[in-house]
Design a protein around this motif. Sequence first.
Motif: not given
Lengths: 188, 265, 757
Positions: A9-30
């Motif tokens: 987790i590269d917090a220097k690059r991370c823009i807190g965009c939540f894309t990763c979090a939503m990509a997981c929802k997109n894959q597994y439909h929690q």
Amino acid sequence: MKKQLAFYIDAKRCIGCFTCAMACKNQYHQESGVIWRDVYELKEEIYPHRERAFYSLACNHCENPTCLNVCPVVAYYKREADGVVVHEQDKCIGCGNCIRSCPYGAPRYNPVLKRAEKCSFCWQRLDDDRKPACVLSCPTDALQIVDLAEFDEANAVQYPAGFPRYPSLNPSVRFRLPAMPKMIRRKL
Amino acid sequence: MSEMELPLVIFTVLSQTAVGLVAISAIRQHAADGPAGSVRPEWMTAALLLIAGLVASLFHLGHPLGAPLAIKHLGSAWLSREALGIGVFTALVIVGFLSARDRVNAGLSFAAAAVGLIALFFTAMTYSPPGFPALNNVMPFVFFLLTAAMVGAGFASYFTSAEKMPMITRILAVSLIIGLVVYLVVPFLWLSGGTVMRQTGLNYISSPLYWARIIVGLVIPLMAIWRMRTLAAWVPVLVLAGEIMGRIAFFLLAVHASANMGGIY
Amino acid sequence: MDKRDADSVKQAIGCPMSRRKFLRCLAAAGALAAMPGGLLRPFGAEAEKIIYEGDYEIYRNACPRNCYDTCAIKSYVKDGVLQFIEGAQESTFTDGGLCVKGYAYTRRPYSPDRIKYPMIQDGRGSGNWRRISWDEAMDMIAKKLVEINEKDDSMLGLGLTKYSGNFGITNYAVEGMMTSLGYTTRLVGTPCWPAGIDAQNYDLGDMWCNDPEDMVNSRYIILWGANPAWNSVHSMKYIYAAQDRGAKVVCIDPVFTQTAAKADVYWQVDTSMDGALALGMARHILDKGLFDKAWVRANSVGFDEFADYLRNEITVQWAAEKSGIPQQQIVEVAEEFATAKPATIWIGYGLQRHVNGGATVRSIDALAAMTGNVGKTGGGARYGHLRTWGFNYHALLQKRPEGAKGFVGGDGPKGDFDFSGDEKAEYTDRALNINKTAEMLLTADDPPIRVLWISCKNVLSQDFDRPKMLEAFKKPELIVSVEQFFTQTVELSDIVLPVTTLFEEYTINASYWHYWLSVNEQAIKPMYEAKSNTEIAAALSARMNKLKPGSCTFPTEVDTRQWMIKEFNQDIYDLFGIDSWEDLKNGPAKAKMHPASWHDLEFGTPSKKYEFRSDLCAQHGHQALPKFKAARKPYDKLRLLTPHTKFGIHSQFINIDWMEDFNKKPYCYLHPGAARERGIGDGDQVRVFNKVGEVELEVKLTQNVPADVVMMYEAWFKNNSFNCQNVVDDTSSDMGKYKTGAPGVAIHDQFADVEKV
Ligand SMILES: Nc1nc2c(c(=O)[nH]1)N[C@H]1C(S)=C(S)[C@@H](COP(=O)(O)OP(=O)(O)OC[C@H]3O[C@@H](n4cnc5c(=O)[nH]c(N)nc54)[C@H](O)[C@@H]3O)O[C@H]1N2
Ligand SMILES: Nc1nc2c(c(=O)[nH]1)N[C@H]1C(S)=C(S)[C@@H](COP(=O)(O)OP(=O)(O)OC[C@H]3O[C@@H](n4cnc5c(=O)[nH]c(N)nc54)[C@H](O)[C@@H]3O)O[C@H]1N2
Ligand code: SF4
Ligand code: SF4
Ligand code: SF4
Ligand code: SF4
Ligand code: SF4
Ligand SMILES: [Mo]
């Protein structure tokens, strides 16, 4: 050391965009309210600007996973080949023990299926030579997958401020700390 | 803050009461002179408490039918050990009840008490996970032992003959005093811990539930014993009520480690 | 199929919609197979493995939102149900990823809140909606159109407002439908970027930016009033790559944005004082002789006059006073910028939403030009471009019906994406300023707007002066909304028509930022009774012609796939190096364009040079030189900013339940100092109010905003009355009329006060 996949987790690059979090929802439909990967903002005592630095966290696929240890029905197993901690939802009886136990809050309760669930490291995708959905989605490559057996990044830390330290679990996760620009503020 | 977990509240309080009841019964029958008391009803009560607790615990499971599988992971899961422990303990209590004349066989009594205490320890281990820093220590074991001692002694009084009431009253009074000290001190100890422990401590101190449990379950019973010099029949009921409140607080007010993610730990 | 699955099918057919059940319900029709939820249900190691290429049908889609990134999407479909999506890995720009909004798409077609059928509201705003058939809906609308045509002897009583809900090329069928009905009234212009477009047209002769991927070549980057960390997430990696290669990044914004947090230097400029800042930097560069003499001599006109202006009227000290940025900083960054070659400036759209926005962009353009950074890789004054949009506009370009009458004397472009070409005719459409929609609806007369058609536009959420808009929406006799969700605009419409999502239609998508082109295939059958904008036009045409033959020229039968194909031409194929549109099924293609705009230094201005002095600009009533222009006078205590949010694109996405997991409600942001003065604490419920209206919401205290600013993000939350347009008026910005038909709007020149409730 044996192969152990981990999130970097590269917090220097991370823009807190939540894309990763939503990509997981997109894959597994929690279900609504069930989140496997979340993006946590660093509080102002750690990064002095509110909502401007983040850690994207899911399951850390620990070396010594407490979720696995405490599960009374052996619904978890740790893959020999890459250290991924897999939860077999079929076996789960929904006792909530892993949810209470894991200090990282990775396992969540699915109120519809009445069972626990958590980040699978997208092992089915890994087995198909694909990156995990969240890692692939990250627009800034702030979230990466690394093998701790080979990982060799001098500035990486395992327990940065804002992430609880549990050496007994040995979470498979490494961080780079966020940075700050030179601030020129207007005098008012 | 977490969930109230009512099924677990009932299960843990009742099973611990049973452990206390059986342990005190064993002592009263075999380690002290004088009449044994109403042992059969006592062991039946313990068995019923355990069965009620076990039934309640099923409601906690998403899939209650899977409960028997819960002993699959004895190798590392305290919950499996707890399930086994409580199961064996229940079996011993039932055997004790069935085989009891005016006493339960001494070996069986002490074996049941020992197994009960071990099961209580397993329960304590189950409820002291890394996820709750305030509880990831010896405290749950202390809390649970106190429950066994206080409610167990309280309930035992119903089955104790007058000669031995002073002994039971003493056990209860001492347990209550220890309990009062522990419950008053622990939240403040938490205040000096890490952020999540501190939050748990703050939750306790600012919760009417916590103070109510102190007053209802500890202070009033102690004062009643002290004033009346005997054990009134309503006191154990208050002690139980206090323990139930305390156990709700135990589940409800503990802060999970992940709640502070991104903050200083 | 195990027993649980069988049970779930039974349940699913009954279908009280839980999410997974709903998806299973869809699949139950076909073979019941593992839903993504099924991934969680392994049957043993063998069965668990998922075959991604092979077990799924894979389609190509593209995100059609008004977004820099216009991402190419790869969609995985099984049993007719969209299972998951990814960014296309073929595009180096997208690189396999989307954004938080993009990944919520998987949920969008199946959202329980979608508009599923045509519906009519008995009593505008009453909430008494009734389902009707498409035939009934079309009949009612067509009858009304025939009626107003007879009453007015023209179709000018029919008004269209459409903006950026969906930028797919075939969606110009909405405009095409209007044309095919006659001469109508169009709300034209754009709230987005108009002042800057005009500014760049005056300076350079067109709006044309370097390839964003070329930012890696920059040695110095100024992000000026742009927030790509939220609004163009895929651009960030190029900024990082430049940084990794040693480039310095300066971010200039009144707000400490997420982008600012990633810069090397952040300047908290006083809002709308950027012109002063740019001119101060220019003056210093001039004084130090750091400007590119050869470049300006060879490629520009008016530099000497500009230099005189700088010498006579601008000082660094003045710039520092105006902008709040210390002189020392201005001098330092000016020197660094002028000497780092190449250096680039990304001019954001937020920056120009001011009464002096066009003038500001011109002064920033001047900074890039005088340092010789225009026409160079790694350089450029980057704003946007439409160089890859050369489609046929087949859907757009329809004939007017025989004998149609219209407006006399209206001309000029009808918006930023006006590809209709020069129509030389006796009549024209009537053009009204989209940025003053409320005012226009209230005042348009002879005929008034009797029927308002709303498509790809959420008027009540996104247009300005909402209290006035509420009045204006009482006026039309019929309001038709073409929508996916029950927005605040639909709430005030009479008829709503369900429109397809991107997965349910064919179209093509180009970007106004990067150089990639994507095809958008129909990946799933339209849900419920949704129709595409094109099909709706055809349905209306069929009904019109039935009622009154010849009243509408729009084809009555359309094959949307064919219509998509008709948009392509050889120039497009050549530009993108493809043989046929079908090549795009293998992934998006990138235009074979030079990465540097204006690389040949053939500018589109009247002089064919970069124009520091633009006579055209002067003719249009502005200053010929990129001079400082005064800001709007404050009308309340704090400045109010309403920029764009990361969890939505304008009014879209925030209502999707997956998004609600991460973004539950709106907040406003206030400096702790300003809060203290007002007795406001963190988390308090506050009222933000001004002469326009008021908004109530929770406050977060943060020094991310200056002490004289209150900020909230524009957004539409379902089941929440929040609406920032209650406190934003419709004052125009300086430029925009020239290229987009109407001036822009001074969205960020708003003022308000806050109090605890
Ligand atoms: N206060 C304030 N106001 C602003 C701004 C600001 O910064 N602050 N920004 C301004 C800017 S830059 C812009 S671009 C505008 C954007 O404003 P709009 O152009 O209104 O943009 P959206 O809200 O994205 O989309 C409008 C509607 O289109 C619908 N839609 C989506 N796809 C389709 C389709 O295929 N067909 C049809 N018929 N409808 C569809 C969506 O459901 C949505 O309700 O807002 C402006 N308003
Ligand atoms: N996530 C997301 N992405 C989007 C959109 C969205 O709504 N959400 N909208 C899309 C659309 S339609 C557009 S137009 C673009 C907009 O893209 P941007 O222009 O990057 O975004 P905005 O948030 O409108 O404004 C950018 C910044 O301008 C700043 N600003 C305002 N006034 C001034 C000023 O006077 N000087 C300076 N220096 N800065 C100022 C604001 O504080 C804000 O941080 O983004 C597109 N992408
Ligand atoms: S997608 Fe990447 S940049 Fe965005 S929040 Fe996740 S880790 Fe951070
Ligand atoms: S993070 Fe938690 S759930 Fe994941 S492996 Fe470690 S203990 Fe288990
Ligand atoms: S909730 Fe399920 S996975 Fe977690 S410990 Fe209980 S049975 Fe095991
Ligand atoms: S690795 Fe897969 S399961 Fe885990 S958070 Fe990422 S997308 Fe979700
Ligand atoms: S909103 Fe923008 S960044 Fe997100 S998927 Fe669409 S085009 Fe890509
Ligand atoms: Mo926009």
